[in-house]
Design a protein around this motif. Structure first.
Motif, PDB file in Angstrom:
ATOM      1  N   PRO A 242       0.800  -1.232   0.000  1.00  0.00           N
ATOM      2  CA  PRO A 242       0.000   0.000   0.000  1.00  0.00           C
ATOM      3  C   PRO A 242       0.830   1.279   0.000  1.00  0.00           C
ATOM      4  O   PRO A 242       0.324   2.338  -0.347  1.00  0.00           O
ATOM      5  CB  PRO A 242      -0.820  -0.114   1.293  1.00  0.00           C
ATOM      6  CG  PRO A 242      -0.008  -0.987   2.183  1.00  0.00           C
ATOM      7  CD  PRO A 242       0.683  -1.958   1.281  1.00  0.00           C
ATOM      8  N   TYR A 243       2.124   1.186   0.372  1.00  0.00           N
ATOM      9  CA  TYR A 243       2.935   2.399   0.491  1.00  0.00           C
ATOM     10  C   TYR A 243       4.086   2.449  -0.507  1.00  0.00           C
ATOM     11  O   TYR A 243       5.084   3.131  -0.285  1.00  0.00           O
ATOM     12  CB  TYR A 243       3.459   2.532   1.928  1.00  0.00           C
ATOM     13  CG  TYR A 243       2.379   2.365   2.953  1.00  0.00           C
ATOM     14  CD1 TYR A 243       1.255   3.191   2.941  1.00  0.00           C
ATOM     15  CD2 TYR A 243       2.448   1.369   3.921  1.00  0.00           C
ATOM     16  CE1 TYR A 243       0.230   3.024   3.862  1.00  0.00           C
ATOM     17  CE2 TYR A 243       1.430   1.198   4.849  1.00  0.00           C
ATOM     18  CZ  TYR A 243       0.327   2.023   4.807  1.00  0.00           C
ATOM     19  OH  TYR A 243      -0.692   1.852   5.712  1.00  0.00           O
ATOM     20  N   SER A 244       3.953   1.725  -1.618  1.00  0.00           N
ATOM     21  CA  SER A 244       4.910   1.885  -2.719  1.00  0.00           C
ATOM     22  C   SER A 244       4.646   3.222  -3.395  1.00  0.00           C
ATOM     23  O   SER A 244       3.568   3.810  -3.256  1.00  0.00           O
ATOM     24  CB  SER A 244       4.758   0.735  -3.721  1.00  0.00           C
ATOM     25  OG  SER A 244       3.487   0.781  -4.342  1.00  0.00           O
ATOM     26  N   MET A 245       5.605   3.714  -4.153  1.00  0.00           N
ATOM     27  CA  MET A 245       5.477   5.042  -4.754  1.00  0.00           C
ATOM     28  C   MET A 245       4.311   5.113  -5.732  1.00  0.00           C
ATOM     29  O   MET A 245       3.567   6.100  -5.764  1.00  0.00           O
ATOM     30  CB  MET A 245       6.785   5.426  -5.456  1.00  0.00           C
ATOM     31  CG  MET A 245       7.966   5.601  -4.522  1.00  0.00           C
ATOM     32  SD  MET A 245       7.665   6.816  -3.221  1.00  0.00           S
ATOM     33  CE  MET A 245       7.629   8.316  -4.184  1.00  0.00           C
ATOM     34  N   ILE A 246       4.123   4.054  -6.524  1.00  0.00           N
ATOM     35  CA  ILE A 246       3.024   4.070  -7.486  1.00  0.00           C
ATOM     36  C   ILE A 246       1.679   4.068  -6.756  1.00  0.00           C
ATOM     37  O   ILE A 246       0.705   4.696  -7.202  1.00  0.00           O
ATOM     38  CB  ILE A 246       3.127   2.866  -8.462  1.00  0.00           C
ATOM     39  CG1 ILE A 246       2.088   3.011  -9.580  1.00  0.00           C
ATOM     40  CG2 ILE A 246       2.978   1.542  -7.736  1.00  0.00           C
ATOM     41  CD1 ILE A 246       2.239   1.977 -10.674  1.00  0.00           C
ATOM     42  N   LEU A 252      -3.507   6.193  -2.646  1.00  0.00           N
ATOM     43  CA  LEU A 252      -3.421   6.944  -1.392  1.00  0.00           C
ATOM     44  C   LEU A 252      -3.808   8.400  -1.577  1.00  0.00           C
ATOM     45  O   LEU A 252      -4.416   9.006  -0.699  1.00  0.00           O
ATOM     46  CB  LEU A 252      -2.004   6.845  -0.815  1.00  0.00           C
ATOM     47  CG  LEU A 252      -1.762   5.693   0.161  1.00  0.00           C
ATOM     48  CD1 LEU A 252      -0.314   5.659   0.610  1.00  0.00           C
ATOM     49  CD2 LEU A 252      -2.676   5.783   1.368  1.00  0.00           C
ATOM     50  N   THR A 253      -3.456   8.970  -2.726  1.00  0.00           N
ATOM     51  CA  THR A 253      -3.868  10.354  -2.995  1.00  0.00           C
ATOM     52  C   THR A 253      -5.392  10.446  -3.066  1.00  0.00           C
ATOM     53  O   THR A 253      -5.996  11.372  -2.509  1.00  0.00           O
ATOM     54  CB  THR A 253      -3.244  10.860  -4.305  1.00  0.00           C
ATOM     55  OG1 THR A 253      -1.813  10.827  -4.191  1.00  0.00           O
ATOM     56  CG2 THR A 253      -3.682  12.290  -4.598  1.00  0.00           C
ATOM     57  N   LEU A 254      -6.020   9.486  -3.727  1.00  0.00           N
ATOM     58  CA  LEU A 254      -7.483   9.458  -3.780  1.00  0.00           C
ATOM     59  C   LEU A 254      -8.069   9.299  -2.376  1.00  0.00           C
ATOM     60  O   LEU A 254      -9.063   9.947  -2.029  1.00  0.00           O
ATOM     61  CB  LEU A 254      -7.957   8.311  -4.667  1.00  0.00           C
ATOM     62  CG  LEU A 254      -7.749   8.460  -6.179  1.00  0.00           C
ATOM     63  CD1 LEU A 254      -8.209   7.191  -6.900  1.00  0.00           C
ATOM     64  CD2 LEU A 254      -8.504   9.667  -6.714  1.00  0.00           C
ATOM     65  N   THR A 492      -5.297   0.393  -1.310  1.00  0.00           N
ATOM     66  CA  THR A 492      -5.164   1.541  -2.215  1.00  0.00           C
ATOM     67  C   THR A 492      -5.619   1.193  -3.626  1.00  0.00           C
ATOM     68  O   THR A 492      -6.265   2.010  -4.301  1.00  0.00           O
ATOM     69  CB  THR A 492      -3.711   2.022  -2.243  1.00  0.00           C
ATOM     70  OG1 THR A 492      -2.845   0.895  -2.467  1.00  0.00           O
ATOM     71  CG2 THR A 492      -3.331   2.683  -0.941  1.00  0.00           C
ATOM     72  N   TRP A 493      -5.309  -0.011  -4.057  1.00  0.00           N
ATOM     73  CA  TRP A 493      -5.738  -0.439  -5.398  1.00  0.00           C
ATOM     74  C   TRP A 493      -7.207  -0.818  -5.416  1.00  0.00           C
ATOM     75  O   TRP A 493      -7.893  -0.673  -6.433  1.00  0.00           O
ATOM     76  CB  TRP A 493      -4.853  -1.581  -5.894  1.00  0.00           C
ATOM     77  CG  TRP A 493      -3.446  -1.130  -6.097  1.00  0.00           C
ATOM     78  CD1 TRP A 493      -2.358  -1.437  -5.341  1.00  0.00           C
ATOM     79  CD2 TRP A 493      -2.989  -0.225  -7.106  1.00  0.00           C
ATOM     80  NE1 TRP A 493      -1.254  -0.791  -5.817  1.00  0.00           N
ATOM     81  CE2 TRP A 493      -1.596  -0.045  -6.909  1.00  0.00           C
ATOM     82  CE3 TRP A 493      -3.607   0.444  -8.163  1.00  0.00           C
ATOM     83  CZ2 TRP A 493      -0.823   0.782  -7.715  1.00  0.00           C
ATOM     84  CZ3 TRP A 493      -2.843   1.267  -8.979  1.00  0.00           C
ATOM     85  CH2 TRP A 493      -1.467   1.426  -8.748  1.00  0.00           C
ATOM     86  N   GLN A 494      -7.697  -1.310  -4.286  1.00  0.00           N
ATOM     87  CA  GLN A 494      -9.140  -1.535  -4.189  1.00  0.00           C
ATOM     88  C   GLN A 494      -9.893  -0.224  -4.378  1.00  0.00           C
ATOM     89  O   GLN A 494     -10.933  -0.177  -5.043  1.00  0.00           O
ATOM     90  CB  GLN A 494      -9.485  -2.131  -2.818  1.00  0.00           C
ATOM     91  CG  GLN A 494      -8.956  -3.528  -2.577  1.00  0.00           C
ATOM     92  CD  GLN A 494      -9.279  -4.038  -1.187  1.00  0.00           C
ATOM     93  OE1 GLN A 494      -9.987  -3.392  -0.419  1.00  0.00           O
ATOM     94  NE2 GLN A 494      -8.756  -5.201  -0.834  1.00  0.00           N
ATOM     95  N   LEU A 495      -9.342   0.855  -3.812  1.00  0.00           N
ATOM     96  CA  LEU A 495      -9.964   2.170  -3.956  1.00  0.00           C
ATOM     97  C   LEU A 495      -9.904   2.654  -5.396  1.00  0.00           C
ATOM     98  O   LEU A 495     -10.877   3.217  -5.913  1.00  0.00           O
ATOM     99  CB  LEU A 495      -9.272   3.177  -3.041  1.00  0.00           C
ATOM    100  CG  LEU A 495      -9.811   4.613  -3.076  1.00  0.00           C
ATOM    101  CD1 LEU A 495     -11.291   4.649  -2.688  1.00  0.00           C
ATOM    102  CD2 LEU A 495      -9.001   5.517  -2.150  1.00  0.00           C
ATOM    103  N   CYS A 496      -8.783   2.450  -6.071  1.00  0.00           N
ATOM    104  CA  CYS A 496      -8.660   2.852  -7.477  1.00  0.00           C
ATOM    105  C   CYS A 496      -9.698   2.145  -8.343  1.00  0.00           C
ATOM    106  O   CYS A 496     -10.377   2.767  -9.170  1.00  0.00           O
ATOM    107  CB  CYS A 496      -7.253   2.541  -8.003  1.00  0.00           C
ATOM    108  SG  CYS A 496      -5.956   3.615  -7.381  1.00  0.00           S
TER     109      CYS A 496
END
Length: 515
Positions: A242-246, A252-254, A492-496
């Motif tokens: 969840p805390y990789s740069m991508i 995470l920004t979302l 984070t990808w679940q959110l995307c």
């Protein structure tokens, strides 16, 4: 563990609780004649106080307990996530907050009411309430772990229930008395307490570890397991991290955009200022101030790793990794507080734990009550008969009681949920926010950046966003025999994925000629 507390420790805890009640009583004497008084403090709060309140709310028990847990288990990559929070704060300050102030809104969901109608506003408010029950329930559960250890020495289900109930009652009394004013000013007190506690713990740890700064640095940079615990930036393309740069610059920004601008829990504080630029300034200040705070708590976890996991460096044979209580392993941070700190300091740090917990509860009670009253009860009641503003203030107080009972139940559910998921504490708390945020992001991005959408598509998008997140949970992936990778990708990808699907559903709504 309560047996380790001295009279001085208990006296400090009691004194802090008395001060909290006195603050609530003081602001109860300030007449809350309207819901704008009770929920927004009549738009008279200064930016710096609001900024501190935002920090106290966003950090809460999740950071107080989860930050050290993150540092003990892993590295500093969670600190890099603050880049996402700064980007999101600037976006919310420049794009969202001016729109809310232009409507003189009490809740951020009134924006959707202005754009798509009352039903869309109510649907968004309902989704927020559901999601906030998940997220605030998780944070209450984390706080209950600490309180249960302090009071009962165990963290089984029964003691988690009792600890959650105690925290909810304390938070309810303080919030009930003074409304948002008492919350914001007690947030300031609680912020000071838990920051002082953290600094005191780090200092005590550093003086206990028989190494200089360079030796500690070297021990963390290269552990016996071959891990660099000082790693800050993770450039791996790993959808489980969840805390990789991508992940930071996408999901995470979302998540922070939704947390700061679409979640009434935080947005309510930003709407208490006189003007939109003050609210935006308070948000940006809070995100910048949060960076060293997060570093502080992660660093405590790193020092705990040296203290417990490196007996070769400590000069003894200490190999206790974490005390095992009935039902679940105790977090290393709380174990250290209760067994290693001296009398007096133990009481001060316990006050810090309670402060972080109550800050979480206060904000959830008031913000959810404001949505229940302003977006649901008020429109319904005024259609039937005219009522004075004091009636809706009283309705808000009743609403807080209802919210408190549901949060209590949710915290107990989270006890079992977190055990099943196996996620670190802070990851678990953040992941539950995705349920509501997926739909809200898709809907608000449609409303702001396009001229499409309708009441029906808004409601559909909110439901689809929630369900899209739900089916990505490990339990449902296994039950529905879905591809295994869906159950292992980071929140984070679940959110995307959920936000993108929600956006596609919302834009299907017909173009509004009057938008």
């Amino acid at each position: 563990m309560a047996g380790n507390f001295s009279i001085l420790d208990w006296g400090l805890v009691g004194l802090y609780l008395i001060i909290l009640f006195l603050v609530g009583l003081y602001y109860s004497s300030k007449k809350n004649l309207t819901t704008r008084d009770y929920f927004l403090g009549s738009n008279t709060m200064t930016p710096w106080v609001v900024a501190i309140s935002v920090i106290a709310t966003t950090q809460s028990a999740a950071t107080f307990l989860g930050g050290p847990d993150q540092g003990y288990r892993g590295d500093y990559t969670y600190l890099a996530a603050t880049m996402a929070s700064v980007i999101a704060a600037i976006f919310v300050a420049k794009v969202l907050i001016p729109r809310f102030y232009a409507l003189n809104a009490t809740t951020v969901y009134e924006y959707l009411g202005d754009r798509y109608g009352q039903d869309a506003m109510k649907a968004a408010g309902a989704m927020y309430i559901i999601g906030r029950f998940f997220a605030s329930g998780a944070r209450l559960y984390l706080a209950a772990i600490a309180v249960s250890m302090i009071l009962f020495s165990t963290i089984n289900a029964g003691n988690i229930m009792m600890s959650s109930f105690i925290m909810v009652m304390i938070g309810f009394i303080v919030t009930f008395l003074g409304g948002i004013r008492s919350i914001i000013w007690t947030d300031l007190l609680q912020f000071c307490m838990y920051i002082f506690s953290a600094v005191a713990i780090l200092y005590f740890l550093m003086t206990t570890i028989p190494l200089n700064t360079q030796e500690i640095f070297n021990a963390l940079k290269s552990t016996p397991e071959g891990v660099n615990k000082l790693l800050l930036f993770n450039f791996d393309i790993d959808f489980r991290a969840p805390y990789s740069m991508i992940s930071i610059f996408t999901g995470l920004t979302l998540l922070f955009i939704a947390s700061f601008g679409l979640d009434q829990d935080i947005s309510q504080r930003l709407l208490t200022c006189k003007e939109d630029n003050e609210g935006g300034k308070a948000l940006i200040i809070s995100t910048i101030m949060a960076i060293p705070i997060i570093w502080l708590f992660i660093t405590i976890g790193q020092m705990l790793y040296v203290f417990y996991e490196r007996p070769d460096l400590m000069g003894n044979q200490l190999d206790m990794k974490a005390a095992a209580f009935e039902g679940e392993q105790v977090t290393i941070f709380m174990y250290y507080i209760l067994t290693e700190l001296p009398t007096g300091l133990k009481g001060v740090v316990t006050v810090g734990v309670i402060a972080a917990a109550i800050s979480t509860i206060n904000s959830g009670l008031n913000s959810m009550a404001s949505v229940l009253v302003q977006d649901f009860y008020r429109p319904w009641k005024l259609k039937k008969e005219t009522k004075p503003e004091t009636h809706f203030v009283q309705a808000g107080q009743v609403g807080m009681g209802i919210v408190g009972m549901i949060l209590f139940a949710m915290s107990v559910l989270c006890y079992y949920w977190q055990q099943y998921s196996g996620l670190p504490l802070i990851d678990f708390a953040l992941s539950l926010m995705v349920f509501a945020y997926s739909g809200l992001i898709g809907v608000y991005f449609t409303a702001i950046f396009t001229d499409r959408g309708s009441t029906r598509s808004v409601i559909s998008a909110l439901l689809v966003g929630f369900l899209c997140t739900l089916i990505q949970q490990k339990y449902f992936v296994e039950m529905l025999s879905l591809p295994d990778f869906l159950g292992s990708i980071a929140f984070t990808w679940q959110l995307c994925i959920g936000s993108f699907v929600s956006f596609l559903v919302c834009v299907v709504g017909k173009k509004r000629s009057n938008s």
